[in-house]
Design an enzyme around this catalytic site. Structure first.
Site, short mmCIF file in Angstrom:
data_model
loop_
_atom_site.label_atom_id
_atom_site.label_comp_id
_atom_site.label_asym_id
_atom_site.label_seq_id
_atom_site.Cartn_x
_atom_site.Cartn_y
_atom_site.Cartn_z
N HIS A 130 6.56 -19.15 -2.70
CA HIS A 130 7.88 -19.10 -2.63
C HIS A 130 8.67 -19.27 -1.37
O HIS A 130 9.85 -19.03 -1.22
CB HIS A 130 8.57 -17.82 -3.40
CG HIS A 130 8.21 -17.55 -4.78
ND1 HIS A 130 7.16 -17.88 -5.22
CD2 HIS A 130 8.73 -16.88 -5.76
CE1 HIS A 130 7.26 -17.72 -6.61
NE2 HIS A 130 8.36 -17.16 -6.80
N HIS A 144 11.55 -16.70 -17.52
CA HIS A 144 11.89 -16.78 -16.01
C HIS A 144 12.07 -18.41 -15.61
O HIS A 144 11.31 -19.13 -15.73
CB HIS A 144 10.93 -16.14 -15.32
CG HIS A 144 11.48 -15.85 -13.71
ND1 HIS A 144 12.75 -15.74 -13.26
CD2 HIS A 144 10.77 -15.62 -12.63
CE1 HIS A 144 12.60 -15.48 -12.15
NE2 HIS A 144 11.57 -15.43 -11.66
N GLU A 151 12.50 -19.37 -12.56
CA GLU A 151 12.20 -19.67 -11.04
C GLU A 151 11.02 -20.68 -11.05
O GLU A 151 10.32 -21.24 -12.15
CB GLU A 151 11.63 -18.54 -10.37
CG GLU A 151 11.50 -18.86 -8.90
CD GLU A 151 11.49 -17.67 -7.89
OE1 GLU A 151 11.33 -16.55 -8.49
OE2 GLU A 151 11.46 -17.79 -6.74
N ASP A 163 8.41 -21.76 -10.04
CA ASP A 163 6.68 -21.35 -10.43
C ASP A 163 6.58 -21.35 -11.95
O ASP A 163 5.49 -21.51 -12.17
CB ASP A 163 6.35 -20.37 -9.68
CG ASP A 163 6.96 -18.95 -9.66
OD1 ASP A 163 8.43 -19.11 -9.92
OD2 ASP A 163 6.30 -17.90 -9.54
N HIS A 194 12.76 -10.73 -11.92
CA HIS A 194 13.00 -10.79 -10.53
C HIS A 194 14.18 -11.53 -10.15
O HIS A 194 14.84 -11.46 -9.20
CB HIS A 194 11.73 -11.60 -9.88
CG HIS A 194 11.86 -12.41 -8.77
ND1 HIS A 194 11.66 -13.63 -8.46
CD2 HIS A 194 12.46 -11.79 -7.47
CE1 HIS A 194 11.90 -13.85 -6.99
NE2 HIS A 194 12.41 -12.80 -6.50
N ASP A 206 7.39 -12.01 -13.98
CA ASP A 206 7.03 -11.48 -12.61
C ASP A 206 6.65 -10.04 -12.48
O ASP A 206 5.56 -9.68 -11.83
CB ASP A 206 8.02 -11.59 -11.62
CG ASP A 206 8.12 -13.11 -11.32
OD1 ASP A 206 7.25 -13.99 -11.40
OD2 ASP A 206 9.16 -13.28 -10.71
N TYR A 244 2.70 -7.58 -3.60
CA TYR A 244 3.72 -8.44 -4.56
C TYR A 244 5.15 -7.79 -4.72
O TYR A 244 6.08 -8.31 -4.37
CB TYR A 244 3.12 -8.80 -6.03
CG TYR A 244 3.84 -9.90 -6.62
CD1 TYR A 244 3.59 -11.28 -6.65
CD2 TYR A 244 4.90 -9.44 -7.32
CE1 TYR A 244 4.27 -11.92 -7.35
CE2 TYR A 244 5.63 -10.69 -8.17
CZ TYR A 244 5.37 -11.61 -8.08
OH TYR A 244 6.11 -12.73 -8.79
N HIS A 299 1.90 -13.75 -13.14
CA HIS A 299 0.96 -14.09 -11.70
C HIS A 299 -0.21 -13.10 -11.80
O HIS A 299 0.00 -11.77 -12.14
CB HIS A 299 1.80 -13.95 -10.52
CG HIS A 299 2.81 -14.82 -10.35
ND1 HIS A 299 2.69 -16.09 -9.93
CD2 HIS A 299 4.29 -14.57 -10.57
CE1 HIS A 299 4.07 -16.45 -10.14
NE2 HIS A 299 4.90 -15.59 -10.11
#
Ligand code: FEO
Length: 402
Positions: free
Chosen positions: A24, A79, A81, A83, A148, A167, A195, A228
């Site tokens: 990130h 989510h 984001e 990724d 997140h 996340d 993390y 993840h």
């Protein structure tokens, strides 16, 4: 990678990023990472999240080993984001899904990420309490804002007793294994802590609420599938929930982290003597040289450490750059309830330790001691003072934690 059935009819179809070291753009990921996404094979074939754009082909290859991707009916965006939505526009173009489920904040954010492409997408906004049937399986959505990002949500697949948690509970680990019980527990714990400390910690309050909401719903959870790293099954579900409870409470141990940078090794020697003093009072001390450890290493250590002791020589009336960068990064991650202390050698003006103390005060740390500084090369007497300084830090830790 081949798809793997994680629970009946729920398949991992994600991608491994063995080479990732810059997660990130702000955290380091020494073990790489994974972008997990999950395909539920039901009357309505449903994909949960996608992958980073660079890994689109790997995801498509995994899906194709199960079905023709054009058969995907629904996509759930837990989510936004990048990724997890980097591959979304390419997927939507290929699949033409019937519905894309997303939270209210997710809808707003997605339009700012994928711009006018989103205008024709069949978004269906869902909130906490919204539900959807796929056929055999029923979904329940739970918004988890700031865990997140503002858009984040989790989805519970009721009949599979499986929580898809985006996340939350994730770790940056690239591995051929998919379950937490298949890898070394120490590696898992350290990467889970890393993390959380580097990515989720500023949102500890919101994460605590999310955990409470999961518990209030009294969901039967047999599996947690994060976006993840490794997934949790069986008794590891309670283990993962307890880990996160400890993380959000910022539960501290009798540990201190001594971080420093140095010019002519005087500050380094002070760091060693301070650590000796801390350890002599039964508090574990870990010394991290900022030219050999990065900011994510420090935060991983700080997650359960009661004290942070920061040293820099004075350079051009200020603090050495690796130390000032570390303090900026640490402040943003909002550690709470820590004891802080500052030290450093100097030649003539000597401001560095005072500036560090001000930074630590800005993080609302308890500061039981005035900054410790010595001019040029410390004497034996000065080293004795460093040991005593460390002992007083340990006294404060022992008094705090009992
Ligand atoms: Fe895995 Fe917040 O992205």
């Amino acid at each position: 990678m081949k798809p793997l059935e994680m629970a009946k009819d729920i398949y991992w179809v994600g991608a491994l990023d063995w080479e990732s070291r810059d997660f990130h753009g702000y955290s380091t990921s020494p073990l790489g990472t994974t972008y997990n996404c999950f395909l539920v094979m039901d009357e309505k074939i449903t994909l949960f999240d996608t992958v980073r754009r660079s890994h689109t082909e790997e995801m498509m290859h995994a899906i194709s080993q199960l079905i023709d991707p054009k058969k995907i009916d629904y996509i759930v965006v837990n989510h936004v984001e990048l990724d997890h939505t980097g591959a979304l526009d390419m997927l939507v173009e290929k699949v033409n899904p019937e519905k894309i489920f997303i939270s209210p904040m997710g809808e707003k954010s997605l339009k700012l990420i994928h711009h006018d492409r989103v205008d024709t997408w069949p978004l269906e906004v869902v909130k906490t309490g919204s539900a959807c049937s796929l056929g055999k399986y029923n979904l329940a959505f739970l918004e988890t804002r700031m865990v997140h990002w503002p858009d984040s949500m989790m989805t519970y697949v009721k009949e599979a007793k499986t929580l898809i948690s985006q996340d939350a509970f994730g770790q940056n680990i690239a591995s051929t294994e998919r379950w937490a019980d298949e890898i070394d527990r120490g590696v898992l714990e350290r990467q889970m802590a890393r993390y959380f400390a580097n990515i989720v910690m500023p949102y500890s309050v919101q994460t605590k609420k999310a955990i409470a909401a999961i518990q209030d719903l009294k969901l039967e959870i047999e599996n947690i599938l994060p976006d993840h790293g490794l997934a949790f099954r069986g008794k590891d579900v309670a283990w993962a929930l307890q880990k996160y409870q400890d993380f959000v409470d910022q539960k501290l141990k009798k540990k201190a982290v001594v971080i420093f940078d140095t010019m002519w090794y005087s500050t380094e020697k002070m760091a060693h003597a301070i650590a000796e003093g801390i350890a002599s009072k039964g508090v574990s001390a870990n010394v991290l040289y900022m030219k050999a450890n990065d900011h994510s290493d420090v935060m991983q250590e700080l997650l359960d450490s009661a004290a942070i002791v920061v040293g820099s020589p004075t350079h051009n009336n200020g603090v050495l750059p690796f130390v000032s960068a570390m303090l900026t990064y640490m402040k943003g991650l909002r550690p709470v309830g820590r004891i802080g202390a500052a030290f450093g050698s100097y030649g003539w003006s000597g401001e560095a330790a005072k500036y560090i103390q001000e930074w630590l005060a800005g993080m609302k740390m308890e500061l039981p001691l005035e900054p410790l500084r010595f001019q040029y090369v410390p004497t034996s007497e000065n080293f004795n003072a460093c040991v005593e300084f460390g002992m007083k830090i340990a006294d404060a830790v022992n008094a705090k934690l009992g």
